[in-house]
Scaffold this motif. Structure first.
Motif, PDB file in Angstrom:
ATOM      1  N   ILE B  17      -1.662 -22.749 -11.498  1.00  0.00           N
ATOM      2  CA  ILE B  17      -2.489 -21.984 -10.160  1.00  0.00           C
ATOM      3  C   ILE B  17      -3.299 -23.155  -9.987  1.00  0.00           C
ATOM      4  O   ILE B  17      -4.422 -22.928 -10.649  1.00  0.00           O
ATOM      5  CB  ILE B  17      -2.849 -20.629 -10.109  1.00  0.00           C
ATOM      6  CG1 ILE B  17      -1.548 -19.725 -11.235  1.00  0.00           C
ATOM      7  CG2 ILE B  17      -3.709 -20.123  -9.362  1.00  0.00           C
ATOM      8  CD1 ILE B  17      -1.375 -18.886 -11.094  1.00  0.00           C
ATOM      9  N   ILE B  22      -2.502 -22.920 -16.475  1.00  0.00           N
ATOM     10  CA  ILE B  22      -2.761 -21.702 -17.753  1.00  0.00           C
ATOM     11  C   ILE B  22      -1.762 -21.372 -18.745  1.00  0.00           C
ATOM     12  O   ILE B  22      -2.649 -20.739 -19.940  1.00  0.00           O
ATOM     13  CB  ILE B  22      -2.248 -20.417 -16.394  1.00  0.00           C
ATOM     14  CG1 ILE B  22      -3.901 -20.754 -15.246  1.00  0.00           C
ATOM     15  CG2 ILE B  22      -2.310 -19.524 -17.196  1.00  0.00           C
ATOM     16  CD1 ILE B  22      -3.570 -19.508 -14.257  1.00  0.00           C
ATOM     17  N   GLU B  41      -5.082 -13.861 -27.356  1.00  0.00           N
ATOM     18  CA  GLU B  41      -5.705 -12.635 -27.618  1.00  0.00           C
ATOM     19  C   GLU B  41      -5.987 -12.256 -25.386  1.00  0.00           C
ATOM     20  O   GLU B  41      -4.635 -13.188 -25.185  1.00  0.00           O
ATOM     21  CB  GLU B  41      -7.259 -13.474 -27.730  1.00  0.00           C
ATOM     22  CG  GLU B  41      -7.255 -15.044 -26.340  1.00  0.00           C
ATOM     23  CD  GLU B  41      -8.467 -15.043 -27.548  1.00  0.00           C
ATOM     24  OE1 GLU B  41      -8.976 -15.146 -28.682  1.00  0.00           O
ATOM     25  OE2 GLU B  41      -9.031 -16.017 -27.061  1.00  0.00           O
ATOM     26  N   SER B  42      -6.267 -11.286 -25.663  1.00  0.00           N
ATOM     27  CA  SER B  42      -6.012 -11.191 -24.214  1.00  0.00           C
ATOM     28  C   SER B  42      -6.130 -12.666 -23.250  1.00  0.00           C
ATOM     29  O   SER B  42      -7.435 -13.086 -23.502  1.00  0.00           O
ATOM     30  CB  SER B  42      -6.009  -9.742 -23.747  1.00  0.00           C
ATOM     31  OG  SER B  42      -8.039  -9.797 -22.620  1.00  0.00           O
ATOM     32  N   GLY B  43      -5.601 -12.874 -21.587  1.00  0.00           N
ATOM     33  CA  GLY B  43      -5.972 -13.846 -20.997  1.00  0.00           C
ATOM     34  C   GLY B  43      -4.505 -15.429 -21.804  1.00  0.00           C
ATOM     35  O   GLY B  43      -5.245 -15.881 -20.939  1.00  0.00           O
ATOM     36  N   SER B  44      -4.513 -15.165 -22.679  1.00  0.00           N
ATOM     37  CA  SER B  44      -3.381 -16.637 -23.572  1.00  0.00           C
ATOM     38  C   SER B  44      -2.757 -16.941 -22.194  1.00  0.00           C
ATOM     39  O   SER B  44      -2.278 -18.150 -23.545  1.00  0.00           O
ATOM     40  CB  SER B  44      -3.945 -16.176 -24.795  1.00  0.00           C
ATOM     41  OG  SER B  44      -2.439 -15.178 -24.958  1.00  0.00           O
ATOM     42  N   GLY B  45      -1.855 -15.714 -21.637  1.00  0.00           N
ATOM     43  CA  GLY B  45      -1.105 -16.343 -20.825  1.00  0.00           C
ATOM     44  C   GLY B  45       0.178 -15.655 -21.183  1.00  0.00           C
ATOM     45  O   GLY B  45       1.517 -15.924 -21.101  1.00  0.00           O
ATOM     46  N   LYS B  46       0.190 -15.275 -22.127  1.00  0.00           N
ATOM     47  CA  LYS B  46       1.467 -14.586 -22.737  1.00  0.00           C
ATOM     48  C   LYS B  46       2.485 -13.476 -21.977  1.00  0.00           C
ATOM     49  O   LYS B  46       3.881 -13.952 -21.788  1.00  0.00           O
ATOM     50  CB  LYS B  46       0.859 -13.437 -23.321  1.00  0.00           C
ATOM     51  CG  LYS B  46       0.397 -13.446 -25.007  1.00  0.00           C
ATOM     52  CD  LYS B  46       0.329 -12.672 -25.715  1.00  0.00           C
ATOM     53  CE  LYS B  46      -0.973 -11.104 -25.573  1.00  0.00           C
ATOM     54  NZ  LYS B  46      -2.271 -11.740 -24.805  1.00  0.00           N
ATOM     55  N   THR B  47       1.279 -12.648 -20.635  1.00  0.00           N
ATOM     56  CA  THR B  47       2.565 -12.252 -19.528  1.00  0.00           C
ATOM     57  C   THR B  47       2.403 -12.636 -18.740  1.00  0.00           C
ATOM     58  O   THR B  47       4.097 -12.846 -18.478  1.00  0.00           O
ATOM     59  CB  THR B  47       1.065 -11.147 -18.653  1.00  0.00           C
ATOM     60  OG1 THR B  47       0.963 -10.344 -19.758  1.00  0.00           O
ATOM     61  CG2 THR B  47       1.931 -10.652 -18.379  1.00  0.00           C
ATOM     62  N   LEU B  48       2.592 -13.926 -18.467  1.00  0.00           N
ATOM     63  CA  LEU B  48       3.211 -15.244 -17.366  1.00  0.00           C
ATOM     64  C   LEU B  48       4.364 -15.817 -18.192  1.00  0.00           C
ATOM     65  O   LEU B  48       4.912 -16.320 -17.047  1.00  0.00           O
ATOM     66  CB  LEU B  48       1.706 -16.189 -17.172  1.00  0.00           C
ATOM     67  CG  LEU B  48       0.329 -15.693 -15.810  1.00  0.00           C
ATOM     68  CD1 LEU B  48      -0.355 -16.114 -15.724  1.00  0.00           C
ATOM     69  CD2 LEU B  48       1.396 -14.984 -14.464  1.00  0.00           C
ATOM     70  N   PRO B  58       3.378 -14.712 -10.175  1.00  0.00           N
ATOM     71  CA  PRO B  58       2.997 -14.384  -8.953  1.00  0.00           C
ATOM     72  C   PRO B  58       3.229 -15.513  -7.936  1.00  0.00           C
ATOM     73  O   PRO B  58       3.625 -17.024  -8.645  1.00  0.00           O
ATOM     74  CB  PRO B  58       1.395 -13.858  -9.496  1.00  0.00           C
ATOM     75  CG  PRO B  58       1.441 -14.728 -11.301  1.00  0.00           C
ATOM     76  CD  PRO B  58       2.167 -14.731 -11.494  1.00  0.00           C
TER      77      PRO B  58
HETATM   78  N1  LIG Z   1      -1.796 -14.255 -10.070  1.00  0.00           N
HETATM   79  C1  LIG Z   1      -2.878 -14.486 -10.494  1.00  0.00           C
HETATM   80  N2  LIG Z   1      -3.559 -15.695 -10.324  1.00  0.00           N
HETATM   81  C2  LIG Z   1      -4.305 -16.789 -11.184  1.00  0.00           C
HETATM   82  N3  LIG Z   1      -4.701 -16.603 -11.896  1.00  0.00           N
HETATM   83  C3  LIG Z   1      -3.835 -15.722 -13.088  1.00  0.00           C
HETATM   84  C4  LIG Z   1      -2.446 -14.612 -12.544  1.00  0.00           C
HETATM   85  N4  LIG Z   1      -2.479 -14.073 -13.155  1.00  0.00           N
HETATM   86  C5  LIG Z   1      -2.721 -14.455 -14.094  1.00  0.00           C
HETATM   87  N5  LIG Z   1      -3.997 -15.344 -14.680  1.00  0.00           N
HETATM   88  C6  LIG Z   1      -4.988 -15.608 -15.187  1.00  0.00           C
HETATM   89  O1  LIG Z   1      -4.013 -16.452 -16.315  1.00  0.00           O
HETATM   90  C7  LIG Z   1      -4.409 -16.086 -17.953  1.00  0.00           C
HETATM   91  C8  LIG Z   1      -3.278 -15.551 -17.810  1.00  0.00           C
HETATM   92  O2  LIG Z   1      -3.017 -14.372 -18.106  1.00  0.00           O
HETATM   93  P1  LIG Z   1      -2.166 -12.926 -18.502  1.00  0.00           P
HETATM   94  O3  LIG Z   1      -0.946 -13.924 -19.122  1.00  0.00           O
HETATM   95  O4  LIG Z   1      -1.685 -12.961 -18.330  1.00  0.00           O
HETATM   96  O5  LIG Z   1      -2.542 -13.140 -19.983  1.00  0.00           O
HETATM   97  P2  LIG Z   1      -1.886 -12.280 -21.354  1.00  0.00           P
HETATM   98  O6  LIG Z   1      -1.101 -11.467 -20.571  1.00  0.00           O
HETATM   99  O7  LIG Z   1      -2.038 -12.630 -22.593  1.00  0.00           O
HETATM  100  O8  LIG Z   1      -2.737 -11.314 -21.698  1.00  0.00           O
HETATM  101  C9  LIG Z   1      -5.222 -15.143 -17.500  1.00  0.00           C
HETATM  102  O9  LIG Z   1      -6.539 -15.956 -17.452  1.00  0.00           O
HETATM  103  C10 LIG Z   1      -5.794 -14.396 -15.678  1.00  0.00           C
HETATM  104  O10 LIG Z   1      -6.679 -15.124 -15.026  1.00  0.00           O
END
Ligand SMILES: Nc1ncnc2c1ncn2[C@@H]1O[C@H](COP(=O)(O)OP(=O)(O)O)[C@@H](O)[C@H]1O
Ligand SMILES: [Mg+2]
Lengths: 270, 269
Positions: B17, B22, B41-48, B58
């Motif tokens: 991004i 990321i 841990e949260s913020g590690s990029g699992k959801t993305l 996104p």
């Molecule tokens: N739409 C977005 N725009 C910018 N940064 C994002 C967006 N979505 C997530 N991030 C960043 O990507 C990183 C990984 O997010 P995420 O995949 O949600 O982590 P997890 O699911 O492991 O907690 C986070 O640091 C978050 O700040």
């Protein structure tokens, strides 16, 4: 809730008498009687709201006028609803340049003095009731468009919308089944309030001779006659004035009541 | 592991991004009948990472690498083609049962939504299928005509599971699907997921930050940290013989593995 009921009851009474006007009226609203005794009669049991300068029964004319007012109110609002929801929805859901273009148009609509715009257009197209409905509808969708756009903007980010998207639900279906039903509450409120203002605009136009043309009756043009006899024939001004006031007030009561009931912040019974 | 059973392969997935990286070179495989846990841990990029599988990331994200589902590279599909994969072949169960359902639509209708979108079926047929799913997730048939706010958190999560399974997908992704629930309910849901998984030979990607759940459900484990996979192996090898310092620290945070009453703190490192 009480306000909604009272408002709705009043509107129902007016609407039903307007629909049943031929039965309720008792007189032909167009029938003149120019004999000395017949014109400008005071309200009596025979003529509830008196007669006008041409000896026509004001009560009957007002019943037929209610048809005009209510249908202008409803149809104008339906036109502005369709345009407002469509443009606002597209704007809020898709964003980007489509949104930018639509919002510029909305700003232009806002910056026109609407009533003068309506007057100009009606004068240009010729004053009749259909033109009045359409023109009011075409010029009053901007606030609704903004409202719907704002709703869509927040709703499209909601989890249940993303979960529909995850399931492969198409944009069209997401809008129709998930966003629109959740966006309607404030739309209903704004719609009821707009019916009132559409009725006011129509009355004003008819009063100025730009709406319903005499001899066809409308609340506005009864007032026009009343203006000339205001020193003597107070009933020609009072009754149509009251009718407009009560109708607009009733719609506003419904709108305010709905706003309260539908407000997610007030505790609702669902 | 039998390689020709693999149905989803993520290869060198990199997400950027605005120049910021990321997710970096993430690779792993999902296999039918197996559960892969993605931990971090949260913020590690699992959801993305999970969203990338269905091209749901996104806007303004720049993605590289490939995601192959049964021989097709999902990144090369256009919008319509990928939409037909969503829900039909690959489903995601969202994290928040409270907000992931349409508040004004009945539960039965919401479960049916996937069928209505993707298949032409008669009304009674659809209802039949929805009731079947309600039974599968151990909900009362009366739930069909309830609204989401009338259900408990656990029941909502079951509905979300039913929604995800309604079209018989082969891959199920659960993104912290039990995190928002009470511990006892969490256990029930996990049991349910495990049963359905075996019954249907599903390939599951189970995202969590909780190693105690990993121990319950996973066959394989990927540990992710700051967008990078730092450890990838079978559950046994990762839990008992972790190679990476970070993994060791995560595991050390669970005092007694299998004890689901404890949770990992989110801010290790
Ligand atoms: N739409 C977005 N725009 C910018 N940064 C994002 C967006 N979505 C997530 N991030 C960043 O990507 C990183 C990984 O997010 P995420 O995949 O949600 O982590 P997890 O699911 O492991 O907690 C986070 O640091 C978050 O700040
Ligand atoms: Mg996450």
């Amino acid at each position: 809730m009480k306000r909604i009921m009272i408002g709705a009851a009043i509107i129902m009474v007016i609407a039903i008498s307007a629909i049943c006007a031929p039965v309720v009226a008792g007189y032909n609203p167009l029938e003149m009687d120019l004999t000395e005794d017949a014109i400008l009669q005071k309200p009596s049991l025979e003529h509830f709201f008196g007669t006008d300068n041409l000896g026509r029964d004001v009560f009957s004319r007002m019943l037929y006028g209610a048809r005009v007012s209510l249908s202008v109110g409803f149809i104008a609002v339906i036109i502005s609803l369709v345009i407002g929801v469509l443009l606002g929805g597209v704007s809020g859901y898709f964003g980007g340049w489509v949104d930018a273009v639509i919002m510029r148009v909305v700003e232009v609509m806002y910056s026109f003095p609407t009533f003068f715009l309506i007057m100009m257009v009606v004068t240009f197209l010729g004053p009749n009731i259909v033109n009045v409905m359409v023109v009011i509808g075409l010029t009053s969708w901007a606030p609704l468009c903004r409202l719907v756009r704002a709703e869509f903007l927040t709703l499209r980010e909601r989890d249940f919308v993303s979960s529909a998207r995850v399931q492969g639900v198409s944009n069209f279906r997401i809008i129709r089944r998930h966003i629109l039903p959740n966006a309607m509450a404030p739309v209903y409120v704004s719609m009821t309030l707009s019916v009132g203002s559409a009725i006011l605009i129509e009355s004003a136009l008819s009063f100025l001779g730009l709406g319903v043309q005499m001899p066809a009756p409308s609340w506005g043009n009864i007032l026009t006659i009343g203006k000339n006899y205001i020193d003597y024939a107070w009933w020609l001004t009072l009754f149509p004035g009251l009718a407009i006031l009560i109708t607009v007030l009733s719609f506003n009561m419904i709108g305010d009541g709905l706003r309260e009931v539908l407000d997610p912040k007030s505790d609702r019974k669902d | 592991m039998n390689d020709n059973q693999k149905i989803l392969e993520i290869k060198d997935l990199t997400l950027r991004i605005g120049g910021k990286c990321i997710v970096k070179n993430v690779s792993f495989k999902l296999t039918a009948g197996r559960v892969m846990a993605l931990v971090g841990e949260s913020g590690s990029g699992k959801t993305l990472t999970a969203q990338s599988i269905l091209k749901l990331f996104p806007p303004r994200i720049y993605a590289e690498g490939s995601i192959t589902f049964k021989g097709k590279n999902l990144f090369e599909l256009d919008k319509e083609e990928i939409r037909k994969i969503r829900g039909c072949d690959i489903s995601i169960v969202p994290q928040e049962p409270a907000t992931s359902m349409n508040p004004v639509t009945r539960v039965g209708e919401q479960i049916a939504e996937g069928i209505r979108q993707h298949q032409e079926r008669s009304k009674p047929d659809i209802k039949q299928r929805v009731l079947e799913l309600l039974r599968m997730v151990k909900l009362d048939e009366g739930t069909f005509s309830s609204y989401p706010h009338e259900l408990s958190g656990g029941a909502r999560q079951r509905v979300l599971l039913a929604m995800a399974l309604v079209l018989d997908p082969e891959v199920l992704i659960l993104d912290e699907a039990t995190t928002a629930l009470d511990v006892s309910i969490q256990k029930d849901i996990i049991e349910l997921i495990m049963n359905i998984q075996k019954e249907r030979n599903l390939a599951i990607l189970f995202i969590t930050h909780d190693f105690s759940i990993v121990n319950l459900i996973a066959h394989n484990v990927c540990v992710m940290r700051k967008g990078v996979i730092v450890e990838n192996g079978t559950k046994e090898s990762v839990l008992h013989n972790p190679q990476n310092e970070y993994t060791r620290r995560l595991i050390a945070c669970v005092p007694k593995l299998g004890d689901t009453r404890r949770r990992l703190p989110n801010n290790i490192s």
